[in-house]
Design a protein around this motif. Structure first.
Motif, PDB file in Angstrom:
ATOM      1  N   ILE A  53      -7.603   4.787   7.604  1.00 37.11           N
ATOM      2  CA  ILE A  53      -8.135   6.334   7.507  1.00 37.11           C
ATOM      3  C   ILE A  53      -7.170   7.121   8.373  1.00 37.11           C
ATOM      4  O   ILE A  53      -6.928   8.087   7.778  1.00 37.11           O
ATOM      5  CB  ILE A  53      -9.711   6.187   8.195  1.00 37.11           C
ATOM      6  CG1 ILE A  53     -10.496   5.501   7.364  1.00 37.11           C
ATOM      7  CG2 ILE A  53     -10.220   7.518   8.310  1.00 37.11           C
ATOM      8  CD1 ILE A  53     -11.920   5.409   7.809  1.00 37.11           C
ATOM      9  N   ASP A  54      -6.596   6.695   9.591  1.00 35.05           N
ATOM     10  CA  ASP A  54      -5.894   7.780  10.206  1.00 35.05           C
ATOM     11  C   ASP A  54      -4.675   7.583   9.929  1.00 35.05           C
ATOM     12  O   ASP A  54      -3.640   8.777  10.234  1.00 35.05           O
ATOM     13  CB  ASP A  54      -6.032   7.385  11.813  1.00 35.05           C
ATOM     14  CG  ASP A  54      -7.300   7.494  12.350  1.00 35.05           C
ATOM     15  OD1 ASP A  54      -8.221   8.327  11.720  1.00 35.05           O
ATOM     16  OD2 ASP A  54      -7.719   6.974  13.207  1.00 35.05           O
ATOM     17  N   VAL A  55      -3.903   6.716   9.415  1.00 34.82           N
ATOM     18  CA  VAL A  55      -2.457   6.569   9.285  1.00 34.82           C
ATOM     19  C   VAL A  55      -2.114   6.521   7.726  1.00 34.82           C
ATOM     20  O   VAL A  55      -1.381   7.265   7.229  1.00 34.82           O
ATOM     21  CB  VAL A  55      -1.879   5.505   9.751  1.00 34.82           C
ATOM     22  CG1 VAL A  55      -0.473   5.394   9.751  1.00 34.82           C
ATOM     23  CG2 VAL A  55      -2.094   5.544  11.369  1.00 34.82           C
ATOM     24  N   ALA A  56      -2.613   5.466   7.130  1.00 36.46           N
ATOM     25  CA  ALA A  56      -1.915   5.069   5.592  1.00 36.46           C
ATOM     26  C   ALA A  56      -2.567   6.307   4.658  1.00 36.46           C
ATOM     27  O   ALA A  56      -1.546   6.448   3.810  1.00 36.46           O
ATOM     28  CB  ALA A  56      -2.654   3.852   5.345  1.00 36.46           C
ATOM     29  N   LEU A  57      -3.827   6.514   4.518  1.00 39.29           N
ATOM     30  CA  LEU A  57      -4.208   7.769   3.718  1.00 39.29           C
ATOM     31  C   LEU A  57      -3.550   9.122   3.883  1.00 39.29           C
ATOM     32  O   LEU A  57      -3.080   9.732   2.947  1.00 39.29           O
ATOM     33  CB  LEU A  57      -5.673   7.717   3.843  1.00 39.29           C
ATOM     34  CG  LEU A  57      -6.524   6.381   3.147  1.00 39.29           C
ATOM     35  CD1 LEU A  57      -8.097   6.649   3.123  1.00 39.29           C
ATOM     36  CD2 LEU A  57      -6.081   6.065   1.804  1.00 39.29           C
ATOM     37  N   PRO A  58      -3.882   9.495   5.335  1.00 36.01           N
ATOM     38  CA  PRO A  58      -3.243  10.787   5.372  1.00 36.01           C
ATOM     39  C   PRO A  58      -1.683  11.041   5.337  1.00 36.01           C
ATOM     40  O   PRO A  58      -1.006  12.020   4.735  1.00 36.01           O
ATOM     41  CB  PRO A  58      -3.337  11.192   6.974  1.00 36.01           C
ATOM     42  CG  PRO A  58      -4.496  10.157   7.346  1.00 36.01           C
ATOM     43  CD  PRO A  58      -4.278   8.929   6.283  1.00 36.01           C
ATOM     44  N   LEU A  64       1.863   0.317   3.519  1.00 32.70           N
ATOM     45  CA  LEU A  64       1.167   0.170   4.556  1.00 32.70           C
ATOM     46  C   LEU A  64      -0.253   0.033   3.997  1.00 32.70           C
ATOM     47  O   LEU A  64      -0.941  -1.027   4.316  1.00 32.70           O
ATOM     48  CB  LEU A  64       1.188   1.214   5.518  1.00 32.70           C
ATOM     49  CG  LEU A  64       0.227   1.210   6.836  1.00 32.70           C
ATOM     50  CD1 LEU A  64       0.607  -0.175   7.664  1.00 32.70           C
ATOM     51  CD2 LEU A  64       0.432   2.278   7.642  1.00 32.70           C
ATOM     52  N   LEU A  65      -0.831   0.890   3.026  1.00 37.08           N
ATOM     53  CA  LEU A  65      -2.050   0.773   2.691  1.00 37.08           C
ATOM     54  C   LEU A  65      -2.261  -0.540   1.994  1.00 37.08           C
ATOM     55  O   LEU A  65      -3.481  -1.229   2.025  1.00 37.08           O
ATOM     56  CB  LEU A  65      -2.404   1.936   1.604  1.00 37.08           C
ATOM     57  CG  LEU A  65      -3.852   1.868   1.099  1.00 37.08           C
ATOM     58  CD1 LEU A  65      -4.766   2.205   2.163  1.00 37.08           C
ATOM     59  CD2 LEU A  65      -3.976   3.120  -0.002  1.00 37.08           C
ATOM     60  N   VAL A  66      -1.512  -1.234   1.010  1.00 39.73           N
ATOM     61  CA  VAL A  66      -1.535  -2.272   0.670  1.00 39.73           C
ATOM     62  C   VAL A  66      -1.722  -3.401   1.401  1.00 39.73           C
ATOM     63  O   VAL A  66      -2.389  -4.443   1.290  1.00 39.73           O
ATOM     64  CB  VAL A  66      -0.277  -2.651  -0.561  1.00 39.73           C
ATOM     65  CG1 VAL A  66      -0.450  -4.161  -1.018  1.00 39.73           C
ATOM     66  CG2 VAL A  66      -0.425  -1.320  -1.568  1.00 39.73           C
ATOM     67  N   ILE A 282     -11.487  10.530  13.231  1.00 39.90           N
ATOM     68  CA  ILE A 282     -12.533   9.961  12.305  1.00 39.90           C
ATOM     69  C   ILE A 282     -12.419   8.357  12.011  1.00 39.90           C
ATOM     70  O   ILE A 282     -13.280   7.691  12.078  1.00 39.90           O
ATOM     71  CB  ILE A 282     -12.290  10.612  10.908  1.00 39.90           C
ATOM     72  CG1 ILE A 282     -12.454  12.290  11.075  1.00 39.90           C
ATOM     73  CG2 ILE A 282     -13.160  10.172   9.851  1.00 39.90           C
ATOM     74  CD1 ILE A 282     -12.280  13.239   9.829  1.00 39.90           C
ATOM     75  N   GLY A 283     -11.168   7.999  12.101  1.00 41.22           N
ATOM     76  CA  GLY A 283     -10.786   6.838  11.924  1.00 41.22           C
ATOM     77  C   GLY A 283     -11.524   5.911  12.961  1.00 41.22           C
ATOM     78  O   GLY A 283     -12.301   4.579  12.744  1.00 41.22           O
TER      79      GLY A 283
END
Length: 579
Positions: A53-58, A64-66, A282-283
């Motif tokens: 939520i705080d790193v990969a998506l923004p 990294l998300l995978v 938020i994360g």
């Protein structure tokens, strides 16, 4: 019982419960290790979620998300696999503990004297082994694992929450003290209800045993008591409904209130996160509330386990009560073995008192029965004849004095050796609900078919069996009710003769036989008595007049003894009975 005594009894019970698992320490250590690894792995997921939520998506970092998503899937797969291993080991250990409890109780009850079973209702004994031990199954099979799993999860979750925000962690624990307090209250309520429920289940078992056995059905039908029995069963079953409802609903409102409080805490945290001075990402908020939800579930489970364990103490106490029963007729520590049994039987100043009775059933009885001879015991009902027979078979031990075979006190012989020396045929015949062949083999499991037939011929029952459609494979029915009293008794006689005992005790053994059959069986006994010591108890003096000695028993004492002719010449009690 005072509160202090209750607390002490509870502590002892918990120690004894723990002792049941001592032999499975390695398996339990593996379970604890699996639980710790699983709990630690489960704590990784919230941190992976925070990074998503705080790193990969923004940052639109697909790589990294995978990796983070793959990590979450791997953690879930690993914890699931570890959960299967944990369940398998803990259930296996629990079932072995249950097996040991069942067999220990059954074996201990097998060692109890006949007196215990005359004082205790059969349905009560059955209820302890089935209902009480069955009710403990959940506690034994899953409680240890549940405590370890939930406790480890709670600790790991608290550490992870503190790492995210120690201030919010303190807020989350506000509801813990009242939850523990109400849980203890609920546990005590359920323990009392559980004890009542198990007593009522035992009563229901007694009603079933008395009302649905073949003897109970016959009595009910002949007495017209069917409606009364149904009403008695219905009332007991109805009381069970109330107890089950009380057990399930005990403290439910209190626990429901705690659930509402636990649900309100995340709402308060969301509110706090929305305040202007809040700096939480938020994360972190999502990860923290996820951990918090993961905290409340095992925490409530841990409290519920405490309730279950406390209420189940009533079951453990009922089982331990039976395991702690003293054995009145014990195996000798160093058994004496008679190499060549002759069968010389002696009573040496024997006195016997039943339980707490103030009157002795036998008082100063001395009797000498040389090997290979026969003695007949005669007297009115209740004079003590059957008590003498029970002492020979060591169903009881003398209160004072001793009974010996070939000079050896019966208390110094192993029970198995004594059973091979002394054979008893009583007036109360009991047959197992199986075939005639298996009923006979109960006395000698390795008996050949030829030996079975020989014993049946000696008891004058072979011809009847041979004419049945299934012969020796005929089912005798519950308690042998398929056969007449005389037929059952002859089967019982054959069963005893199959063991070829050196001492034969016949306690009204021909009482259920007609005159012609009695004479035939008596001739068989006369032939078998050659070389054996025979003790005969009979009301009909015609069956004992040829005994080597006759002892007249009255109120637990031997009034006179001698041969048939000598006692008639004395003109005493025996002469009066003969007239």
């Amino acid at each position: 019982m005072t509160p202090a005594e209750k607390a002490q009894a509870r502590a002892v019970s918990l120690r004894r419960i723990g002792a049941l698992f001592i032999g499975h320490r390695r398996q339990l250590a593996v379970v604890v290790g699996v639980i710790v690894i699983s709990s630690v792995l489960a704590m990784v997921s919230p941190f992976l979620l925070r990074e998503i939520i705080d790193v990969a998506l923004p940052d639109d970092n697909l790589t990294l998300l995978v990796w983070l998503v793959a990590g979450m899937v791997a953690v879930a797969a690993a914890t699931s696999a570890l959960g299967v291993v944990q369940t398998w080991i803990s259930t296996r250990v629990g079932q072995r503990v249950m097996h040991r409890l069942r067999t220990d109780v059954f074996a201990h009850l097998q060692r109890q004297s006949v007196g215990f079973f005359t004082r205790t209702r059969t349905g009560e004994v059955q209820s302890r082994i089935t209902n009480d031990i069955g009710g403990m199954q959940q506690v034994v099979t899953s409680t240890a694992g549940s405590i370890a799993s939930n406790a480890t999860t709670v600790i790991a979750t608290l550490v992870a929450m503190a790492a995210l925000s120690w201030q919010l962690t303190l807020v989350s624990l506000v509801a813990l003290p009242p939850a523990v307090y109400w849980t203890r209250r609920v546990a005590r309520m359920r323990q009392a209800i559980t004890a009542q429920r198990q007593r009522e289940l035992a009563e229901l078992n007694v009603i079933i045993d008395e009302g649905l056995s073949i003897s109970g059905i016959q009595l009910s039908k002949t007495m017209g008591a069917g409606d009364a029995q149904i009403a008695r069963f219905t009332e007991s079953s109805h009381r069970l409904i109330d107890l089950e409802l009380r057990s399930e609903l005990a403290g439910r409102w209190r626990m429901a209130t705690m659930n509402i409080v636990f649900a309100a805490i995340p709402a308060a945290i969301y509110l706090a996160a929305g305040l202007p001075f809040s700096t939480m990402s938020i994360g972190t908020l999502v990860a923290f509330t996820g951990l918090q939800a993961g905290l409340f579930r095992p925490l409530m489970s841990l409290l519920d386990v405490g309730v279950t364990l406390t209420s189940s103490l009533a079951l453990f106490q009922r089982i331990f009560e039976y395991l702690d029963l003293p054995v009145e007729v014990e195996e000798p520590a160093r058994p004496v073995r008679i190499e060549h049994v002759r069968g010389h039987l002696r009573f040496e100043d024997v006195t016997f008192v039943y339980g707490d009775s103030e009157t002795a059933a036998l008082a100063g009885v001395s009797l000498d029965v040389p090997a290979g001879s026969s003695v007949a015991l005669v007297g009115e009902t209740g004079s003590g004849k059957s008590t003498i027979a029970s002492l020979i078979a060591r169903l009881h031990d003398p209160t004072s004095g001793r009974v010996t075979i070939d000079g050896v006190d019966l208390r110094d012989l192993s029970l198995a050796d004594l059973a091979s020396i002394v054979g008893v045929v009583s007036q109360e015949t009991y047959l197992l609900h199986t075939t005639i062949r298996e009923n006979l083999r109960y006395a000698k499991p390795d008996a050949s078919d030829e030996e079975i037939v020989t014993a049946a011929r000696a008891a004058q029952i072979h011809d009847l069996i041979a004419n049945l459609p299934d012969g020796y494979d005929t089912m005798v029915g519950s308690r042998g009710h398929r056969f007449s009293g005389g037929e059952k008794q002859r089967i019982a006689i054959a069963r005893t003769l199959l063991r070829d005992p050196r001492i034969l005790v016949l306690d009204e053994a021909t009482s259920a036989l007609d005159t012609e059959t009695e004479r035939a069986v008596q001739r068989a006994f006369d032939a078998l008595a050659v070389g054996r010591t025979t003790v005969t108890i009979a009301h009909r003096l015609s069956t004992v007049r040829d005994a080597d000695q006759i002892a007249v028993i009255d109120h637990g004492r031997i009034l006179e003894s001698g041969t048939h002719e000598s006692l008639l010449d004395q003109g005493g009690r025996y002469a009066g009975l003969a007239r």
